[in-house]
Each structure stands twice: as C-alpha cells, then as structure tokens.
Motif scaffolding. Structure first.
Motif, PDB file in Angstrom:
ATOM      1  N   ASP A 260       3.425 -11.598  -8.084  1.00 60.18           N
ATOM      2  CA  ASP A 260       3.742 -12.001  -6.717  1.00 60.18           C
ATOM      3  C   ASP A 260       2.493 -11.963  -5.848  1.00 60.18           C
ATOM      4  O   ASP A 260       1.380 -11.712  -6.339  1.00 60.18           O
ATOM      5  N   LYS A 261       2.653 -12.179  -4.536  1.00 64.52           N
ATOM      6  CA  LYS A 261       1.505 -12.273  -3.631  1.00 64.52           C
ATOM      7  C   LYS A 261       0.755 -10.956  -3.496  1.00 64.52           C
ATOM      8  O   LYS A 261      -0.404 -10.943  -3.069  1.00 64.52           O
ATOM      9  N   GLN A 262       1.397  -9.847  -3.875  1.00 65.04           N
ATOM     10  CA  GLN A 262       0.742  -8.540  -3.820  1.00 65.04           C
ATOM     11  C   GLN A 262       0.138  -8.140  -5.168  1.00 65.04           C
ATOM     12  O   GLN A 262      -0.369  -7.035  -5.315  1.00 65.04           O
TER      13      GLN A 262
ATOM     14  N   GLN B 205      12.858 -16.588  -4.270  1.00 64.82           N
ATOM     15  CA  GLN B 205      12.213 -16.371  -2.980  1.00 64.82           C
ATOM     16  C   GLN B 205      11.094 -17.378  -2.682  1.00 64.82           C
ATOM     17  O   GLN B 205      10.374 -17.212  -1.696  1.00 64.82           O
ATOM     18  N   THR B 206      10.938 -18.405  -3.513  1.00 59.85           N
ATOM     19  CA  THR B 206       9.950 -19.427  -3.177  1.00 59.85           C
ATOM     20  C   THR B 206      10.406 -20.161  -1.921  1.00 59.85           C
ATOM     21  O   THR B 206      11.595 -20.244  -1.618  1.00 59.85           O
ATOM     22  N   GLU B 207       9.437 -20.702  -1.186  1.00 62.74           N
ATOM     23  CA  GLU B 207       9.743 -21.352   0.088  1.00 62.74           C
ATOM     24  C   GLU B 207      10.741 -22.496  -0.108  1.00 62.74           C
ATOM     25  O   GLU B 207      10.541 -23.372  -0.953  1.00 62.74           O
TER      26      GLU B 207
ATOM     27  N   ASN C 226       0.426 -17.054 -10.586  1.00 61.08           N
ATOM     28  CA  ASN C 226       0.646 -16.363  -9.326  1.00 61.08           C
ATOM     29  C   ASN C 226       1.620 -17.152  -8.459  1.00 61.08           C
ATOM     30  O   ASN C 226       1.505 -18.377  -8.350  1.00 61.08           O
ATOM     31  N   LEU C 227       2.587 -16.443  -7.868  1.00 60.67           N
ATOM     32  CA  LEU C 227       3.544 -17.061  -6.967  1.00 60.67           C
ATOM     33  C   LEU C 227       3.436 -16.390  -5.599  1.00 60.67           C
ATOM     34  O   LEU C 227       3.428 -15.157  -5.507  1.00 60.67           O
ATOM     35  N   ASP C 228       3.398 -17.196  -4.560  1.00 59.46           N
ATOM     36  CA  ASP C 228       3.237 -16.678  -3.205  1.00 59.46           C
ATOM     37  C   ASP C 228       4.583 -16.229  -2.653  1.00 59.46           C
ATOM     38  O   ASP C 228       5.127 -16.810  -1.711  1.00 59.46           O
ATOM     39  N   VAL C 229       5.145 -15.201  -3.270  1.00 63.75           N
ATOM     40  CA  VAL C 229       6.410 -14.635  -2.809  1.00 63.75           C
ATOM     41  C   VAL C 229       6.275 -13.120  -2.715  1.00 63.75           C
ATOM     42  O   VAL C 229       5.445 -12.511  -3.390  1.00 63.75           O
ATOM     43  N   GLU C 230       7.093 -12.547  -1.854  1.00 62.40           N
ATOM     44  CA  GLU C 230       7.129 -11.098  -1.692  1.00 62.40           C
ATOM     45  C   GLU C 230       8.593 -10.675  -1.763  1.00 62.40           C
ATOM     46  O   GLU C 230       9.379 -10.960  -0.866  1.00 62.40           O
TER      47      GLU C 230
END
Length: 225
Positions: free
Chosen positions: A33-35, A172-174, A196-200
């Motif tokens: 995830d993004k973290q 949780q993807t946009e 990598n996925l930009d989700v939290e």
C-alpha cells in the motif's frame, strides 16, 4: 501424403507444447500500500502470452460467521459461481453492480444453481439482512489473475516466459477502478515482482457488526424465521 502431413502436425504440436511447458515459470507478486505495508485482498491480473483454455470454470463465494468468504474473489469471465451459506442463519445476497445484477432471496445451505459471471467488472455483494456484510467479485478477461493473501503475496505457477502487462485493483482504489500495474518481462527462471497501490486501508473501511440491541435483534430474528 495425408497421413504423413497429419503426423507432422501432431509432432509439431507436441514439440511446441513440450517447449512451452519447459519454459513455464512461477511468478511471485508482492503488493504494497501507500505506506509500504503488504496489501491483502489486492487483485493482480496479467495479460501476455496465451493462458490455459477457459472452460468449465467454477468458483465459490461462501458466507461464514456473517461475512463473505473470501472477502475478495477473482474469477475469469464465464465462471459459474456458487453462493453457499455456511451460517446457521439465513442470508439474502444481492448485487446492483452493472457487471452482474442479481438477488438470492433468504436462504440456507447452497442454492441449487450457480450464477454465471459473463461480464468483466467489479461486482459488489451485500446482504439485505446484515448490512455490514460486504464482499467483492472481480471478473476479468485476462488469462492470469489472483488475489493477494494476508502477507500481500500472490503466487502464479506455470506461466509462459514473455512480456506481461499488469492491472491492479483493491476495494479501496479510487472510485473502485482498476489501475495500471506497469509492464515486465517474465524470464524462464521465474520472477518476484513488486507492485504498489496508492491506497491506505483502515479498520474503519470495513463495516463492522452492530452491537447487540433491539434493532439488531429484530434482524437476527428475521434471519432465523
């Protein structure tokens, strides 16, 4: 001449199959995830060399402990999906998603007929009796796909060496839309690929069961009657 030609074709096919089998490799996909934390329930689909023939496909989305199990299921288009109910109460499963609209009225056990998922897209599942029950079925046309485990890992075996294009998805993807995972080359020796996925993901993202009370008791009663 006809027999010789046919034998040659068969021999050539066997040689091609043997060569393809010999070059089959294993892919280990790791999704974060993004973290930078391992991301569970992420769907990875791959488009590249031809995959296995898609026929007679079957899958199952269970209901256990008043939750959909698995939380995320990935299937190929044309898959027949069963919806067993392993709880000792009744559920009423439905979806309003364009990829598959349906409703299975209050039932126990397993409906006799599975449902055909013949259109690619994201199918969001709910239960009319238990509002916190949410599940997802990701339907893809890509020949190679899967869902990451609790460690954010997915392993795919017997993949031909070659060039692949990846697509990623997570609840949780946009706008719940799939995103590009880039391209990569699969060597015959296999590969470990990071995505990598930009989700939290937060605990609050997943609906929780309500605390006991008159309202919850009424639903509980309706599910048993």
């Amino acid at each position: 001449m006809t027999k010789v030609f046919s034998s040659s074709v068969v021999l050539a096919g066997l040689l091609l199959w043997t060569a393809a089998s010999a070059s089959a490799a294993a892919l280990t996909a790791q999704v974060f995830d993004k973290q930078g934390k391992p991301l569970a329930d992420a769907v990875v689909t791959l488009n590249g060399p031809a995959g296995p023939a898609a026929s007679g496909l079957k899958a199952s989305m269970d209901q256990h402990d008043q939750e959909f199990s698995p939380h995320v299921l990935a299937v190929h288009t044309g898959t027949q999906v069963k919806f067993p109910n392993s709880d000792n109460i009744r559920h009423q499963v439905y979806s309003f998603s364009p990829a598959k609209r349906f409703e299975l009225r209050l039932y126990e056990g397993t409906p006799s007929e599975p449902l055909l998922f013949d259109k690619a897209g994201v199918v969001v599942l709910g239960c009319n009796i238990h509002d916190w029950m949410v599940g997802y079925i990701y339907v893809t046309d890509d020949p190679w796909f899967g869902v990451t485990d609790s460690n954010g890992t997915l392993k795919l075996d017997q993949m031909p060496a070659g060039h692949y294009t990846a697509t990623l998805w997570h609840p949780q993807t946009e706008d719940m839309q799939p995103v590009s995972g880039g391209e990569f080359d699969m060597p015959a020796a296999g590969l470990t690929q990071r995505f990598n996925l930009d989700v939290e993901v937060k605990a609050s993202d997943k609906p929780s069961k309500p605390a006991p009370g008159a309202f919850g008791d009424a639903f509980h009663k309706a599910a048993h009657e």
